[in-house]
Design a protein around this motif. Structure first.
Motif, short mmCIF file in Angstrom:
data_model
loop_
_atom_site.label_atom_id
_atom_site.label_comp_id
_atom_site.label_asym_id
_atom_site.label_seq_id
_atom_site.Cartn_x
_atom_site.Cartn_y
_atom_site.Cartn_z
N ARG A 1 52.18 43.61 38.17
CA ARG A 1 51.01 42.97 38.69
C ARG A 1 50.77 41.78 37.87
N PHE A 2 51.09 41.75 36.48
CA PHE A 2 50.96 40.59 35.77
C PHE A 2 51.67 39.54 36.03
N ASP B 1 53.64 39.27 38.81
CA ASP B 1 53.51 38.40 40.33
C ASP B 1 52.31 37.50 40.11
N ALA B 2 51.30 37.64 39.60
CA ALA B 2 50.15 36.66 39.40
C ALA B 2 50.52 35.52 38.61
N THR B 3 51.45 35.72 37.74
CA THR B 3 51.77 34.35 36.92
C THR B 3 52.91 33.68 37.51
N ARG C 1 59.39 37.13 39.83
CA ARG C 1 59.24 38.54 39.23
C ARG C 1 60.38 39.57 39.71
N GLU D 1 47.34 41.59 28.84
CA GLU D 1 46.85 41.55 30.30
C GLU D 1 48.07 42.16 31.19
#
Length: 206
Positions: free
Chosen positions: A21-22, A24-26, A32, A81
């Motif tokens: 999830r981290f 995917d967001a960054t 990813r 995070e």
């Protein structure tokens, strides 16, 4: 048999652990997926959980994959995070059990340095009566040895331990040793189980 002690996993039971999830967001889902296909990041993390040094293990892996160097280093540099947020109701259940005088242990795959850092952000990680941290034990779940080490140390018979974990393989290993188990799918079901065992009342489990 009513449990004599309750054993909590930490990742995805008390704290959400979602590296994908981290990332995917960054860096975006496509990049990813490509990185996770090219680099065994969970294997890297397993080495940390077995006691290898947090920084050295991750930075060495990053240098071995220069095309992913910056992204791999994020696993270390942005670690908190990846491990957020706390699962508040689970924390309340931990504290409710302790308030009732029920011994509460942790049994977690967690590195030495990463756990020490996490405890500065999540003080409840230091509230267990007995912490069983894989990095210090040199073995990770679901290896049967780690469960035996808990049994040998805590003085509670296997059948009197109630263990919750989000991974079926970890639960199966505890089942094989005769532990009482609960596959964690969320804090509400876990609260219901603690009430059903008689360890907490409905009010205490809120």
């Amino acid at each position: 048999m009513q449990p004599q002690a309750v054993v909590f996993d930490i990742g995805n039971v008390l704290i959400e652990w979602q590296p994908e999830r981290f990332y995917d967001a960054t860096i975006g889902p496509d990049r990813r997926r490509a990185m996770f296909a090219a680099v065994d990041l969970h294997g890297m993390n397993d080495r940390v959980d077995m006691g290898h040094h947090f920084t050295q293990t991750i930075y060495t892996t990053a240098e071995a994959y220069p095309e992913w160097r910056d992204e791999i280093r994020m696993w270390h540099d942005h670690w908190i995070e990846l491990a957020t947020p706390a699962i508040d109701r689970s924390v309340r259940l931990l504290r409710a059990l302790r308030a009732k005088g029920v011994p509460v242990f942790s049994l977690t795959n967690f590195g030495i340095e990463s756990f020490d850092y996490a405890a500065t952000q999540y003080p409840f990680l230091l509230e267990f009566d007995r912490p069983y941290i894989s990095g210090h034990m040199g073995v990770i779940k679901p290896d049967p040895k780690i469960y035996q080490m808990v049994e040998d140390d805590c003085g509670v018979t296997p059948g009197a331990l109630l263990f919750t974990d989000d991974r079926p393989d970890n639960i199966a290993a505890a089942d094989a040793r005769g532990w009482q188990t609960h596959l964690f799918t969320g804090p509400d079901d876990w609260a219901d189980r603690l009430v059903a065992t008689g360890l907490l009342t409905e009010e205490e489990a809120q």
